[in-house]
Structures are given as structure tokens and as C-alpha cells.
Write a protein that holds these residues in place. Structure first.
Motif, PDB file in Angstrom:
ATOM      1  N   TRP A 163      -5.092 -13.812  14.551  1.00 54.11           N
ATOM      2  CA  TRP A 163      -5.346 -12.373  14.740  1.00 54.11           C
ATOM      3  C   TRP A 163      -4.109 -11.547  14.393  1.00 54.11           C
ATOM      4  CZ3 TRP A 163      -9.837 -10.288  14.823  1.00 54.11           C
ATOM      5  CH2 TRP A 163     -10.937 -10.981  15.327  1.00 54.11           C
ATOM      6  N   ALA A 164      -2.927 -12.063  14.723  1.00 56.16           N
ATOM      7  CA  ALA A 164      -1.697 -11.348  14.379  1.00 56.16           C
ATOM      8  C   ALA A 164      -1.552 -11.223  12.865  1.00 56.16           C
ATOM      9  CB  ALA A 164      -0.490 -12.079  14.970  1.00 56.16           C
ATOM     10  N   LEU A 165      -1.902 -12.280  12.133  1.00 56.56           N
ATOM     11  CA  LEU A 165      -1.813 -12.245  10.677  1.00 56.56           C
ATOM     12  C   LEU A 165      -2.872 -11.317  10.087  1.00 56.56           C
ATOM     13  CD1 LEU A 165      -0.302 -13.379   8.270  1.00 56.56           C
ATOM     14  CD2 LEU A 165      -1.915 -15.291   8.220  1.00 56.56           C
ATOM     15  N   ILE A 166      -4.078 -11.340  10.659  1.00 54.04           N
ATOM     16  CA  ILE A 166      -5.129 -10.416  10.206  1.00 54.04           C
ATOM     17  C   ILE A 166      -4.654  -8.973  10.361  1.00 54.04           C
ATOM     18  CG2 ILE A 166      -7.414  -9.485  10.782  1.00 54.04           C
ATOM     19  CD1 ILE A 166      -8.270 -12.353  11.445  1.00 54.04           C
ATOM     20  N   GLY A 167      -4.049  -8.677  11.509  1.00 54.40           N
ATOM     21  CA  GLY A 167      -3.562  -7.317  11.744  1.00 54.40           C
ATOM     22  C   GLY A 167      -2.479  -6.926  10.765  1.00 54.40           C
ATOM     23  N   MET A 168      -1.600  -7.845  10.430  1.00 56.58           N
ATOM     24  CA  MET A 168      -0.521  -7.554   9.494  1.00 56.58           C
ATOM     25  C   MET A 168      -1.074  -7.223   8.110  1.00 56.58           C
ATOM     26  SD  MET A 168       2.655 -10.054   8.507  1.00 56.58           S
ATOM     27  CE  MET A 168       3.896  -9.546   7.313  1.00 56.58           C
ATOM     28  N   VAL A 169      -2.014  -8.058   7.621  1.00 59.14           N
ATOM     29  CA  VAL A 169      -2.615  -7.813   6.307  1.00 59.14           C
ATOM     30  C   VAL A 169      -3.458  -6.544   6.338  1.00 59.14           C
ATOM     31  CG1 VAL A 169      -4.200  -8.733   4.571  1.00 59.14           C
ATOM     32  CG2 VAL A 169      -2.599 -10.263   5.738  1.00 59.14           C
ATOM     33  N   PHE A 170      -4.211  -6.357   7.417  1.00 60.22           N
ATOM     34  CA  PHE A 170      -5.091  -5.184   7.527  1.00 60.22           C
ATOM     35  C   PHE A 170      -4.299  -3.888   7.412  1.00 60.22           C
ATOM     36  CE2 PHE A 170      -6.785  -1.833  10.260  1.00 60.22           C
ATOM     37  CZ  PHE A 170      -8.017  -1.624   9.665  1.00 60.22           C
ATOM     38  N   PHE A 171      -3.223  -3.761   8.171  1.00 59.88           N
ATOM     39  CA  PHE A 171      -2.472  -2.506   8.161  1.00 59.88           C
ATOM     40  C   PHE A 171      -1.765  -2.291   6.823  1.00 59.88           C
ATOM     41  CE2 PHE A 171      -2.722  -3.038  12.842  1.00 59.88           C
ATOM     42  CZ  PHE A 171      -3.330  -1.829  13.129  1.00 59.88           C
ATOM     43  N   ALA A 172      -1.306  -3.381   6.195  1.00 64.17           N
ATOM     44  CA  ALA A 172      -0.646  -3.239   4.897  1.00 64.17           C
ATOM     45  C   ALA A 172      -1.621  -2.767   3.832  1.00 64.17           C
ATOM     46  CB  ALA A 172      -0.012  -4.565   4.485  1.00 64.17           C
ATOM     47  N   VAL A 173      -2.812  -3.390   3.778  1.00 67.84           N
ATOM     48  CA  VAL A 173      -3.800  -3.038   2.753  1.00 67.84           C
ATOM     49  C   VAL A 173      -4.494  -1.724   3.104  1.00 67.84           C
ATOM     50  CG1 VAL A 173      -5.890  -3.806   1.559  1.00 67.84           C
ATOM     51  CG2 VAL A 173      -4.115  -5.464   2.156  1.00 67.84           C
ATOM     52  N   ALA A 174      -4.747  -1.473   4.395  1.00 61.28           N
ATOM     53  CA  ALA A 174      -5.422  -0.245   4.802  1.00 61.28           C
ATOM     54  C   ALA A 174      -4.605   0.983   4.433  1.00 61.28           C
ATOM     55  CB  ALA A 174      -5.692  -0.259   6.303  1.00 61.28           C
ATOM     56  N   ARG A 175      -3.294   0.880   4.516  1.00 63.71           N
ATOM     57  CA  ARG A 175      -2.452   2.015   4.113  1.00 63.71           C
ATOM     58  C   ARG A 175      -2.677   2.352   2.644  1.00 63.71           C
ATOM     59  NH1 ARG A 175       3.756   1.062   3.571  1.00 63.71           N
ATOM     60  NH2 ARG A 175       2.941   0.178   1.641  1.00 63.71           N
ATOM     61  N   GLU A 176      -2.687   1.332   1.796  1.00 64.49           N
ATOM     62  CA  GLU A 176      -2.934   1.573   0.370  1.00 64.49           C
ATOM     63  C   GLU A 176      -4.346   2.113   0.152  1.00 64.49           C
ATOM     64  OE1 GLU A 176      -0.423   1.265  -1.529  1.00 64.49           O
ATOM     65  OE2 GLU A 176       0.881   0.116  -0.194  1.00 64.49           O
ATOM     66  N   GLY A 177      -5.317   1.576   0.900  1.00 63.24           N
ATOM     67  CA  GLY A 177      -6.694   2.025   0.732  1.00 63.24           C
ATOM     68  C   GLY A 177      -6.901   3.474   1.139  1.00 63.24           C
ATOM     69  N   LEU A 178      -6.316   3.876   2.266  1.00 60.03           N
ATOM     70  CA  LEU A 178      -6.465   5.261   2.716  1.00 60.03           C
ATOM     71  C   LEU A 178      -5.732   6.223   1.785  1.00 60.03           C
ATOM     72  CD1 LEU A 178      -6.133   4.818   6.584  1.00 60.03           C
ATOM     73  CD2 LEU A 178      -8.198   5.260   5.259  1.00 60.03           C
ATOM     74  N   GLU A 179      -4.577   5.801   1.272  1.00 54.45           N
ATOM     75  CA  GLU A 179      -3.888   6.623   0.271  1.00 54.45           C
ATOM     76  C   GLU A 179      -4.800   6.831  -0.935  1.00 54.45           C
ATOM     77  OE1 GLU A 179      -0.309   4.603  -0.660  1.00 54.45           O
ATOM     78  OE2 GLU A 179       0.743   5.208   1.162  1.00 54.45           O
ATOM     79  N   SER A 180      -5.440   5.750  -1.385  1.00 52.60           N
ATOM     80  CA  SER A 180      -6.323   5.827  -2.548  1.00 52.60           C
ATOM     81  C   SER A 180      -7.490   6.770  -2.311  1.00 52.60           C
ATOM     82  CB  SER A 180      -6.838   4.429  -2.908  1.00 52.60           C
ATOM     83  OG  SER A 180      -5.780   3.546  -3.186  1.00 52.60           O
ATOM     84  N   VAL A 181      -8.004   6.786  -1.079  1.00 44.06           N
ATOM     85  CA  VAL A 181      -9.128   7.674  -0.754  1.00 44.06           C
ATOM     86  C   VAL A 181      -8.739   9.131  -0.995  1.00 44.06           C
ATOM     87  CG1 VAL A 181     -10.482   8.595   1.169  1.00 44.06           C
ATOM     88  CG2 VAL A 181     -10.303   6.130   0.847  1.00 44.06           C
ATOM     89  N   PHE A 182      -7.572   9.531  -0.512  1.00 41.00           N
ATOM     90  CA  PHE A 182      -7.133  10.925  -0.698  1.00 41.00           C
ATOM     91  C   PHE A 182      -6.869  11.229  -2.169  1.00 41.00           C
ATOM     92  CE2 PHE A 182      -6.293  10.659   3.866  1.00 41.00           C
ATOM     93  CZ  PHE A 182      -6.749  11.891   4.278  1.00 41.00           C
ATOM     94  N   PHE A 183      -6.267  10.271  -2.889  1.00 40.24           N
ATOM     95  CA  PHE A 183      -6.005  10.497  -4.309  1.00 40.24           C
ATOM     96  C   PHE A 183      -7.298  10.720  -5.067  1.00 40.24           C
ATOM     97  CE2 PHE A 183      -2.333   7.281  -3.739  1.00 40.24           C
ATOM     98  CZ  PHE A 183      -1.638   8.202  -2.992  1.00 40.24           C
ATOM     99  N   LEU A 184      -8.252   9.812  -4.851  1.00 40.34           N
ATOM    100  CA  LEU A 184      -9.493   9.873  -5.629  1.00 40.34           C
ATOM    101  C   LEU A 184     -10.320  11.098  -5.260  1.00 40.34           C
ATOM    102  CD1 LEU A 184     -10.531   6.118  -5.689  1.00 40.34           C
ATOM    103  CD2 LEU A 184      -9.355   7.442  -7.448  1.00 40.34           C
ATOM    104  N   LEU A 185     -10.366  11.457  -3.972  1.00 40.66           N
ATOM    105  CA  LEU A 185     -11.093  12.664  -3.581  1.00 40.66           C
ATOM    106  C   LEU A 185     -10.501  13.891  -4.264  1.00 40.66           C
ATOM    107  CD1 LEU A 185     -11.799  12.255   0.254  1.00 40.66           C
ATOM    108  CD2 LEU A 185     -13.482  12.352  -1.593  1.00 40.66           C
ATOM    109  N   ALA A 186      -9.166  13.980  -4.253  1.00 40.52           N
ATOM    110  CA  ALA A 186      -8.511  15.136  -4.871  1.00 40.52           C
ATOM    111  C   ALA A 186      -8.768  15.174  -6.371  1.00 40.52           C
ATOM    112  CB  ALA A 186      -7.008  15.085  -4.589  1.00 40.52           C
ATOM    113  N   ILE A 187      -8.666  14.027  -7.040  1.00 38.90           N
ATOM    114  CA  ILE A 187      -8.862  13.995  -8.491  1.00 38.90           C
ATOM    115  C   ILE A 187     -10.314  14.254  -8.859  1.00 38.90           C
ATOM    116  CG2 ILE A 187      -8.853  12.461 -10.498  1.00 38.90           C
ATOM    117  CD1 ILE A 187      -6.293  11.253  -9.438  1.00 38.90           C
ATOM    118  N   PHE A 188     -11.249  13.647  -8.132  1.00 42.61           N
ATOM    119  CA  PHE A 188     -12.670  13.837  -8.444  1.00 42.61           C
ATOM    120  C   PHE A 188     -13.092  15.292  -8.238  1.00 42.61           C
ATOM    121  CE2 PHE A 188     -13.751   9.142  -7.350  1.00 42.61           C
ATOM    122  CZ  PHE A 188     -13.099   8.745  -8.507  1.00 42.61           C
TER     123      PHE A 188
END
Length: 281
Positions: A119-144
Motif C-alpha cells: 500500500w505504501a508503494l501504491i501511494g507513492m506511485v499514485f501521487f507521483a503519476v496523479a500529479r502529472e495527470g492533474l496537470e495534464s487535465v488543466f493543460f488540455l482543458l485550457a488548450i481545447f
């Protein structure tokens, strides 16, 4: 299409590098049994990013016209802030990210045992990838919202696909990429994209009735180089080109680039060598 492609290529490669470093370190240290936790963290982060993007799009669709323009401006400004933070963070952290991730993995797996370590490893990967994913959401919404390019979603998907392939090749050891140079020059282009988004956000604020100053048109190249044309679309996506910008948009665009490019391209400060501590006696 090129701006979403470039942004998602960079964002996807950042996420792929993080995941590749984690998975590679687990493989090298004989912890292959923990690899499923990495995939669980990736899938959870991707699901959260998709859900957030869909929710924001659905909520904004019900807004009246001026509220939609205000929402577009807010998303654009948020995307600019995150873009700038992203490129400067990677400029600073690129040299130490591998060491920090390795230390984080050892700490996560040593602090707990068995299922808790997973679970500790899942949390580490989740927060690392989720940050990139949420950044991408704002980028794509703004560009679209600001782009007239119907192929923009295809560009974003292509960027994700290419970044995943590069990340896999790096993980397997079959590709050597000068990451410092890659992130440096893609960072320059992304700052131009951010400048265009900021100018577009100012335009949206005007259409929302919240900004009415500096509205004189500086030039009009609509007949020579329209934004809807092939060349205009490329320039609009990569450099934030506007065929008929107002004085406020030009000033915001130029001031943003003048500050961010100087700070981003200046040489990094040398790390001071640690002085030996004098012993008494």
C-alpha cells in the motif's frame, strides 16, 4: 495538434520516467513481487485524472456564456501557473530525481512489511503519476477551450503513446536519451505555449466583462496569416500566435516571456562545496 502533442509528450515522459525508475529499482533489488503495486498506482491515478477532467467539462457545459468565459480564463491561468511550475521544477530536480525516488522506495518498503508495504508503494506511485495527470487535465482543458484545431485531442493521444513507448525503451535499457537537453528545449517551447494561454485568458476575461482595458488591436494579419490556416494553426498552438491581438494581449505575452525565459535559461547556480568541520583539540 502540435501543442497538445508536445505537452502530453513531456508530461507523459515525466510520468513514464518516474514509473520506470521505480519499476527498474524494484527489479534491480530483487523486489519483483512489488511490481503489481506499481500498476495499481498507475491505474488509480489515471482514473482520477480522467474523472476530474470529465467532471470539470460537464460542470462548465451548464454555465451561461459569460460564466463559461470566466471559467475558461480561470482554467487558462491555472494551466499557466502549473506549466511554469512544471518546467522550473524539472529544471531543478532532474539531476536528483532518481536518487530521491530510490530513497523513497527503500523508506516505504522498510517502514512497513507485507501488505502494508504494498500500500505504501501504491501511494507513492499514485501521487507521483496523479500529479502529472492533474496537470495534464488543466493543460488540455485550457488548450481545447482556446484552440480551433479539431485534431488537438488526437495530438494529445499521440503524445501519450509516444511518451509511453520512450519510457518503456528507457526502462528496458534500449534507448539513451539526453533528458537534460530534452527537458530544457521542450521547456522553452512550453513557455511559449503558456504565454499564448495567458494572452487567451486575458481575452476570455474581456469577453466575460471583467477586463476592458488595452483593447486596441495592434495589428491584423487575418488576410495574410489566418489562425484557421495550416501555418496559423501551428503557430497558434506552439507560439500562441494571434492574428489580431489587442495591446493587452501583446503586453502580457511579451512580459511573461521576458521574465520566464530569462529565469529558465540562466545558468544554474553552482553547488557550494561543503567545508570540512574543524576538530577541536
Amino acid at each position: 495538434m502540435l501543442a497538445p502533442f508536445l505537452i502530453m509528450l513531456r508530461e507523459g515522459l515525466e510520468a513514464a520516467l518516474i514509473v520506470g525508475i521505480i519499476a527498474g529499482y524494484l527489479r534491480q533489488t530483487g523486489r519483483r513481487d512489488q511490481l503489481p503495486a506499481v500498476w495499481v498506482g498507475i491505474f488509480l491515478a489515471a482514473a482520477m485524472a480522467l474523472f476530474t477532467g470529465a467532471a470539470l467539462q460537464m460542470v462548465s457545459a451548464g454555465f451561461p456564456q459569460k460564466a463559461q468565459e470566466l471559467f475558461e480564463a480561470v482554467v487558462g491561468i491555472a494551466a499557466v501557473v502549473v506549466l511554469v511550475a512544471m518546467v522550473f521544477w524539472m529544471r531543478r530536480a532532474a539531476k536528483s530525481i532518481r536518487r530521491e525516488l530510490h530513497a523513497g522506495i527503500d523508506q516505504a518498503l522498510a517502514a512497513e512489511g507485507g501488505r502494508a508495504a504494498g500500500w505504501a508503494l501504491i501511494g507513492m506511485v499514485f501521487f507521483a503519476v496523479a500529479r502529472e495527470g492533474l496537470e495534464s487535465v488543466f493543460f488540455l482543458l485550457a488548450i481545447f477551450q482556446q484552440s480551433r484545431d479539431a485534431a488537438a485531442p488526437l495530438g494529445a493521444l499521440a503524445g501519450i503513446a509516444v511518451s509511453a513507448g520512450i519510457g518503456w525503451a528507457i526502462y528496458r535499457g534500449g534507448l539513451r536519451l539526453n533528458l537534460a537537453r530534452f527537458f530544457r528545449w521542450t521547456g522553452v517551447v512550453i513557455l511559449f505555449v503558456a504565454a499564448g494561454l495567458l494572452a487567451g485568458a486575458l481575452k476570455a476575461l474581456h469577453e466575460a466583462g471583467l477586463w476592458n482595458g488595452l483593447q486596441g488591436v495592434v495589428y491584423d494579419l487575418g488576410r495574410v496569416l489566418p489562425e484557421s490556416g495550416a501555418v496559423g494553426t501551428v503557430l497558434s498552438g506552439l507560439l500562441g500566435y494571434r492574428e489580431a491581438p489587442t495591446l493587452g494581449e501583446v503586453l502580457v505575452y511579451a512580459a511573461f516571456l521576458a521574465v520566464t525565459l530569462i529565469l529558465f535559461l540562466r545558468p544554474a547556480a553552482p553547488v557550494a562545496a561543503a567545508r570540512p568541520v574543524a576538530r577541536e583539540g
